[in-house]
Design an enzyme around this catalytic site. Structure first.
Site, short mmCIF file in Angstrom:
data_model
loop_
_atom_site.label_atom_id
_atom_site.label_comp_id
_atom_site.label_asym_id
_atom_site.label_seq_id
_atom_site.Cartn_x
_atom_site.Cartn_y
_atom_site.Cartn_z
N ILE A 15 0.74 -1.48 0.02
CA ILE A 15 -0.15 0.14 0.08
C ILE A 15 0.97 1.25 0.05
O ILE A 15 0.58 2.29 -0.61
CB ILE A 15 -0.81 -0.17 1.17
N SER A 37 11.42 0.55 7.93
CA SER A 37 10.84 -0.88 7.47
C SER A 37 11.84 -1.81 7.62
O SER A 37 12.85 -1.59 7.64
CB SER A 37 10.48 -1.02 6.00
N ARG A 38 11.36 -2.91 8.21
CA ARG A 38 12.38 -4.14 8.46
C ARG A 38 12.72 -4.95 7.13
O ARG A 38 14.01 -4.99 7.26
CB ARG A 38 11.89 -5.38 9.38
N LYS A 91 -5.65 2.90 7.19
CA LYS A 91 -7.00 2.16 7.74
C LYS A 91 -6.45 0.71 8.06
O LYS A 91 -5.71 0.13 7.06
CB LYS A 91 -8.25 2.57 6.93
N ASP A 169 -10.67 -6.18 6.58
CA ASP A 169 -9.73 -5.21 6.16
C ASP A 169 -10.23 -4.54 4.81
O ASP A 169 -10.19 -3.17 4.96
CB ASP A 169 -8.49 -5.94 5.67
#
Length: 309
Positions: A15, A37-38, A91, A169
Site C-alpha cells: 500500500i 521498514s524491517r 486504515k 480489512d
C-alpha cells in the site's frame, strides 16, 4: 503553512509503494526524508529498521505516515507522538478501538495532529452521494464488497492473525463510506462470520444493521470473489435509487450516471493531513472500526474450508 512538511513513512509494503509514496511525491506540501521498514528500502532517502531509530536519527522529521499492519501501529504512533510528531494512520487506525482513543489523548497532550485516515471516503463519488442522500427517506441499503484475497493480500499472514481483521480489512472501506453517506446513525443487529478452519479471522461475513427508524441495511463481504472486484453500495430511497460502484469511483442515481471527476483518493488524504497540520487539528473517527468490533462481538461463527495461498 507555506513551508514543506518533512515526513517519514513507516511500513514500506504494497500500500505504501502503490499509493502513499506517489501521493507524497506529488504533494507540494510534503517532502519525504526518511523511511522505516524491517524488509524494504525507499530510494533516495535515509532508511531505518524501525520508527524509533528513524525518530532518533532524523530530528527534522515533522510528521510520520504509518502504513505497517495495525497490530504494531499503536507502538509506532505512541513513539511518534511522544517525540512531538504529527501522525497519519492508514486504515484501520489500530488493532482495537480503545487504543486509538488513547492515541487521540496523546495527540492532544503533545499538541500534535492525529489523522485516522479512511481512504475510501475520499473516492470521488462519496461526497456527491452524501449530499444527495442528506434529505432523502431511505427504505433499504444493500452493500456488496467482494474481492479475491490472493490478489490483494498475497502472502500477508498478518491479516489472518488477531487484530488483522480478515475480510473486514477491505470491508471496513465499505463501512467507512456507509458511515459517511448515510444520514442516520446505524447499528449492528446480527452477523454471520465465515472462518476458515486453519485461520483466526473470517474470510467472509454477512452483516445486518438497522438505524433508529428501522431501515434494513445489509452488507456482504467476501474474499473468495473474482476475478473482477464487486465494491458496491446501493441505497434505495422514496425518490430513487443511488448506486456507488467501483469503491466509490462510479455514481449512478436511477438511470443517470453522475459526473464526479477523476479518482484521487490518496492525494486527497494528504491534502487533508496537510490541512490538519496547518490548523493544529486532528481527525480521529473510530466509527468504522467500532462496527467491526461489534461484528466480532455479535457474529455467529461458521467454520468453512481451509484456506491456503
Amino acid at each position: 503553512m507555506t513551508e514543506q512538511v518533512a515526513i517519514g513513512i513507516a511500513g514500506v509494503g504494497k500500500i505504501a509503494r502503490d499509493q502513499h509514496l506517489p501521493a507524497i511525491a506529488g504533494h507540494p506540501g510534503f517532502k519525504l526524508i526518511a523511511g522505516a521498514s524491517r524488509n524494504a528500502r525507499i530510494d533516495g532517502v535515509h532508511n531505518y529498521q524501525n520508527v524509533e531509530d528513524m525518530l532518533k536519527a532524523e530530528p527534522l522529521v515533522q510528521a510520520v505516515s504509518l502504513c505497517a499492519p495495525p497490530q504494531v501501529r499503536f507502538a509506532q504512533a505512541r513513539a511518534a507522538l511522544a517525540a512531538g510528531k504529527h501522525v497519519m494512520l492508514e486504515k484501520p487506525p489500530g488493532a482495537s478501538v480503545t487504543e486509538v482513543d488513547v492515541l487521540a489523548g496523546l495527540a492532544r497532550q503533545n499538541q500534535c495532529t492525529l489523522f485516522a485516515s479512511w481512504h475510501s471516503r475520499h473516492a470521488p463519488g462519496v461526497e456527491a452521494a452524501r449530499a444527495w442522500l442528506a434529505e432523502k427517506a431511505i427504505t433499504a441499503v444493500n452493500v456488496q464488497w467482494k474481492e479475491d484475497v490472493r490478489r490483494w493480500h498475497p502472502g500477508q499472514d498478518w491479516i489472518w492473525q488477531p487484530g488483522g481483521l480478515g475480510v473486514f480489512d477491505p470491508g471496513i472501506n465499505a463501512l467507512s463510506i456507509m458511515t459517511r453517506i448515510l444520514p442516520h446513525t446505524f447499528f449492528l443487529k446480527s452477523a454471520e462470520l465465515f472462518v476458515p478452519a486453519n485461520r483466526h479471522n473470517p474470510i467472509a461475513a454477512n452483516l445486518d444493521f438497522s438505524d433508529a427508524l428501522g431501515t434494513p441495511i445489509r452488507a456482504e463481504f467476501d474474499w473468495r470473489h473474482g476475478p473482477v472486484e464487486l465494491w458496491q453500495i446501493e441505497v434505495i430511497t422514496r425518490d430513487g435509487v443511488l448506486r456507488l460502484a467501483q469503491g466509490g469511483k462510479f455514481l449512478q442515481i436511477d438511470a443517470e450516471v453522475v459526473d464526479i471527476g477523476p479518482e484521487r483518493e490518496y492525494p486527497s488524504l494528504y491534502d487533508r493531513f496537510f490541512d490538519l497540520i496547518s490548523t493544529n487539528a486532528s481527525d480521529v473517527d473510530v466509527g468504522p472500526l467500532q462496527h467491526v468490533a461489534d461484528a466480532m462481538l455479535l457474529g455467529k461463527r461458521h467454520e468453512v474450508e481451509v484456506f491456503e495461498e
